[in-house]
Design a protein around this motif. Structure first.
Motif, PDB file in Angstrom:
ATOM      1  N   THR A 126       0.850  -1.187   0.000  1.00 16.95           N
ATOM      2  CA  THR A 126       0.000   0.000   0.000  1.00 16.95           C
ATOM      3  C   THR A 126       0.888   1.240   0.000  1.00 16.95           C
ATOM      4  O   THR A 126       2.044   1.200   0.418  1.00 16.95           O
TER       5      THR A 126
ATOM      6  N   THR B 104      -7.658  -1.610  -7.249  1.00 16.37           N
ATOM      7  CA  THR B 104      -8.364  -0.394  -6.849  1.00 16.37           C
ATOM      8  C   THR B 104      -8.842  -0.556  -5.416  1.00 16.37           C
ATOM      9  O   THR B 104      -9.535  -1.516  -5.086  1.00 16.37           O
ATOM     10  N   CYS B 105      -8.444   0.378  -4.557  1.00 15.59           N
ATOM     11  CA  CYS B 105      -8.784   0.221  -3.139  1.00 15.59           C
ATOM     12  C   CYS B 105      -8.688   1.556  -2.424  1.00 15.59           C
ATOM     13  O   CYS B 105      -7.646   2.217  -2.465  1.00 15.59           O
TER      14      CYS B 105
ATOM     15  N   ALA C  79     -13.931  -1.853   0.598  1.00 15.75           N
ATOM     16  CA  ALA C  79     -12.953  -1.815  -0.486  1.00 15.75           C
ATOM     17  C   ALA C  79     -11.760  -2.710  -0.177  1.00 15.75           C
ATOM     18  O   ALA C  79     -11.223  -3.387  -1.069  1.00 15.75           O
ATOM     19  N   ILE C  80     -11.318  -2.721   1.072  1.00 12.05           N
ATOM     20  CA  ILE C  80     -10.199  -3.585   1.461  1.00 12.05           C
ATOM     21  C   ILE C  80     -10.584  -5.048   1.311  1.00 12.05           C
ATOM     22  O   ILE C  80      -9.808  -5.870   0.799  1.00 12.05           O
TER      23      ILE C  80
ATOM     24  N   THR D  94      -1.850  -1.151  -4.184  1.00 12.17           N
ATOM     25  CA  THR D  94      -3.198  -0.608  -4.079  1.00 12.17           C
ATOM     26  C   THR D  94      -3.208   0.821  -4.606  1.00 12.17           C
ATOM     27  O   THR D  94      -2.241   1.559  -4.467  1.00 12.17           O
TER      28      THR D  94
ATOM     29  N   ARG E 174      -6.181   4.202  -5.581  1.00 11.91           N
ATOM     30  CA  ARG E 174      -7.563   4.682  -5.608  1.00 11.91           C
ATOM     31  C   ARG E 174      -8.067   4.875  -7.029  1.00 11.91           C
ATOM     32  O   ARG E 174      -9.229   5.171  -7.250  1.00 11.91           O
TER      33      ARG E 174
ATOM     34  N   ALA F 295     -10.526  -5.919  -2.367  1.00  9.49           N
ATOM     35  CA  ALA F 295      -9.163  -6.042  -2.879  1.00  9.49           C
ATOM     36  C   ALA F 295      -8.514  -7.329  -2.394  1.00  9.49           C
ATOM     37  O   ALA F 295      -7.862  -8.044  -3.172  1.00  9.49           O
TER      38      ALA F 295
END
Length: 293
Positions: free
Chosen positions: A7, A56-57, A64-65, A33, A35, A68
């Motif tokens: 991340t 995409t996260c 969202a996590i 990761t 956006r 992913a």
């Protein structure tokens, strides 16, 4: 090929770390990761290594996590680098989950990713979470720019506080979240299976990054100019140097026993306050099981 999830690879020290990994680790497939945008393509072009993909996260969103992490459910993992960090100007902000964003990104996102992917880590594997020497809370480590952490019950740390709207509140939330990162690493070290190591990496003071992007124009200007000059002194370092050290922490020789604190280049004790098993277990109990998030 080894798969490693990272991340915070889009900018600052994380970008430099990702580029070094792709240039020097040909047997690694780096999953980053983002956006949105073309981060994977950008990294592939800048390094000449196509072994990078993006998920995409939004790290402020547990949904969202989970989505992913679900995309990685069919492959073994050999590492996780939790570099994404957030510092805001108050504690009054709120995520879609009703949480304070600093704690959500700096602590909860790391925990949730690791727990959702727990069974995918394949030894030897290494987890590195980026901390900060602001967790010490003294002038020597933060030059008086960030107030000392203030521990509270975990539910309070994660709760938005509309009554705490000052810059001091926002910076204290940051230093406290970084203390929580060390607690989380210690708790993980006691629970991860053999061959899966976890470390806190402290990059030190890295001026000129986008960590202060939510700060006032004056603070952002100071970070870009005067404070950036500190990178030429032992008090700070450039994002490129810090990113290189983060890559080394993730892929270099085993730095020490699992749970250790890597201060830039060397393993060293973290703050005395960070060795509180009661708080570590309090944090773990509040975050687990992941279904409660």
């Amino acid at each position: 090929m080894k798969t490693v999830l990272m991340t915070g690879a889009s900018r600052g020290l994380g970008r430099f770390a990702a580029e070094k990994i792709l240039r020097e680790q040909p047997d690694v497939h780096l999953v980053v990761t983002a956006r949105g945008g073309d981060l994977a393509d950008d990294l592939a072009r800048s390094t000449g290594n196509p072994n990078v993909t993006a998920l995409t996260c939004d790290l402020t969103s547990s949904a969202a996590i989970r989505a992913a992490a679900g995309e990685l459910a069919d492959r073994p993992l050999h590492g996780f680098i939790g570099n994404a960090g957030l510092q805001l100007t108050s504690r009054a902000h709120v995520t879609e989950d009703g949480l304070e964003p600093t704690f959500a990104v700096n602590v909860l996102a790391n925990h949730l990713f690791i727990r959702l992917l727990w069974d995918r880590f394949t030894a030897p594997a290494r987890i590195v979470l980026v901390g900060s020497d602001t967790h010490f809370g003294d002038f020597r480590h933060n030059l008086g720019m960030v107030p000392a952490p203030r521990w509270e019950p975990v539910a309070e740390l994660a709760r938005p506080r509309p009554d705490r709207r000052t810059v001091t509140d926002g910076r204290r939330a940051y230093s406290t979240s970084k203390l929580a990162v060390v607690y989380l690493v210690h708790a993980l070290a006691r629970r991860l299976p053999g061959g899966v190591d976890v470390y806190t990496f402290n990059p030190g003071f890295v001026p000129g990054t986008k960590l202060v992007r939510e700060a006032s124009p004056a603070v952002r200007f100071l970070s870009r100019t005067l404070l950036r000059a500190l990178a030429a002194t032992p008090l700070a370092m450039t994002a490129a140097t810090a990113g290189g050290l983060l890559a080394d922490a993730a892929f270099g020789p085993r730095p020490g026993e699992s749970g250790a604190y890597i201060d830039r280049r060397v393993v060293t004790p973290s703050a005395p306050e960070s060795y509180d098993v009661g708080r570590e277990e309090e944090l773990w109990a509040a975050l687990d099981p992941v279904e409660t998030l």
